[in-house]
Design an enzyme around this catalytic site. Sequence first.
Site, mmCIF file in Angstrom:
data_model
loop_
_atom_site.group_PDB
_atom_site.id
_atom_site.type_symbol
_atom_site.label_atom_id
_atom_site.label_comp_id
_atom_site.label_asym_id
_atom_site.label_seq_id
_atom_site.Cartn_x
_atom_site.Cartn_y
_atom_site.Cartn_z
ATOM 1 N N CYS A 114 0.806 -1.225 0.000
ATOM 2 C CA CYS A 114 0.000 0.000 0.000
ATOM 3 C C CYS A 114 0.842 1.280 0.000
ATOM 4 O O CYS A 114 0.313 2.358 -0.238
ATOM 5 C CB CYS A 114 -0.985 -0.005 1.164
ATOM 6 N N HIS A 258 -3.429 7.446 2.177
ATOM 7 C CA HIS A 258 -3.817 6.129 1.685
ATOM 8 C C HIS A 258 -5.204 5.794 2.226
ATOM 9 O O HIS A 258 -5.534 6.134 3.358
ATOM 10 C CB HIS A 258 -2.794 5.077 2.135
ATOM 11 N N ASN A 288 -10.085 -0.199 -0.469
ATOM 12 C CA ASN A 288 -8.636 -0.026 -0.486
ATOM 13 C C ASN A 288 -8.087 -0.594 -1.800
ATOM 14 O O ASN A 288 -8.194 -1.794 -2.042
ATOM 15 C CB ASN A 288 -8.051 -0.769 0.729
#
Length: 331
Positions: A114, A258, A288
Site C-alpha cells: 500500500c 492512503h 482499499n
Amino acid sequence: MALRAKVLGTGSYLPPKVVTNDDLAQIMNTSDEWIQQRSGIKERRFVDDGMMTSDLALEASRAALASAGLEAGDLDMIVVASFTPDHYFPGVSSFLQRKLGLDATPAMDLRCQCTGFVYALQTARAFVESGIYQRVLVCGSELHSRGLEFSDRGRDTAVLFGDGAGALILGPSEEGDGILNCRVYAQGEHAERLWMDAPGLAYQGLTNAEMIAEGRQVPAMDGRFVFKHAVARMPEVLLATLAECDLGLDDVDHFLFHQANLRINEMVAKKLQADPAKVHNNIHKTGNTSAATLPILLDQVVSEGKLKRGELVTMTGFGSGFTWGSCVFRY
Ligand code: COA
C-alpha cells in the site's frame, strides 16, 4: 533553481462493476453496517472476467498521457507499483509496456504494497532529477478481487479491498514546482502482521493442496495492530517530510492519505488538526486499492477542479511490510 520532478498529467481508471456491501452480504456472512462502521466503505469496484492488472494500468496510463499532452512514444521509463501482478513473472510493467505499443522503453515493477506509489515516486523522481530520464510514467495498479476469499475465513480482508489503477507522468521543471521532498521507510519486523503466506518460493512447488486447504493463500491481517501503527506512522512521516523542506501543516493545500480505512484517516487528520476541507477521501466508493489508491485520489481531485497548479499537496501511505512514506509536491 534546482531541477525537480513535476507532475505533467494524471489519469485513473476504475472498472465499471460496482459491488456494494449488500452485494457482499449476499455471498458471505457480513453486513453493510459492520463494514461501514469499521471502515467507512460503502462500495468498491471489481473487474469483470478477462480484465487484468495490466489492463487497468493501461487505461490509467493512457489517461495520464492524454492529460500531459504526450504519447506513449515520448516516455523514457515506466515504473509500476503493484503487488497483484497478472502473472508471477514478468511484472505488470512488461505487459503494460507492450500494451502501450512500446518496444524498448525500460519498464520496472516495484512491490511495496500500500506504500508502493510513494516508493515509485521516490524512485522515478531520482531518474528525473538526475537527468537520466525526462518523461517517466508512474502507475499504481491493483486487482484484488480475484485473490480474496469471500467466506467467513476471508471476510476480514475481503470486504476492505477493491480494484483500480492510477497514473501520473513526471517530467523536469526548474520553476520551483514539482516534488520538494519524499521519504519512505520499512519495518520488516512486522512482515507477517499483514501478508499472504503462499504461494511462495519458501515452499517446494510454491504451494500444495494441504496449504490451500489451510487458507495460506488468503490475505492475513492483524487488523488492530495494523491500525495502531498506521495512525502513528502516517502523521510522523508527513510532519518530518514537511519539516525537512521548512514547511508546516498550514502550508499544505491538500492532504491525500492512503485509503485503507476511513477511521484511520479520521484519526490521522485529528492528530494533525488538519482542516477537513483540505483532506480528501474516496474510500467509501473504492475500498482499499493499495498502490493504486493515491494516484486515483490525486486524479479525482484534479478532475473535480479542486487542485490548482501551484498548490501544495502531500501524499502519505502505510501498508504491509510494514512500509510507509510521504511525498510533498507543488502541483
Ligand atoms: N463482517 C462481519 N464481521 C466480521 C467481518 C466482516 N467482514 N470481519 C471480521 N468480523 C468479525 C470477526 O470475526 C470478529 O468476531 P469475534 O469478535 O466474534 O471474533 C469481529 O468481527 C472483529 O471485530 P472488531 O474487533 O471490532 O474488528 P476491528 O474493530 O478490529 O475492525 C478492521 C477490523 C479490519 C476493520 C480494523 O482492524 C482495521 O481497519 N484495521 C486496519 C486495516 C488496514 O488498514 N489494512 C490495510 C492496511 S494497508
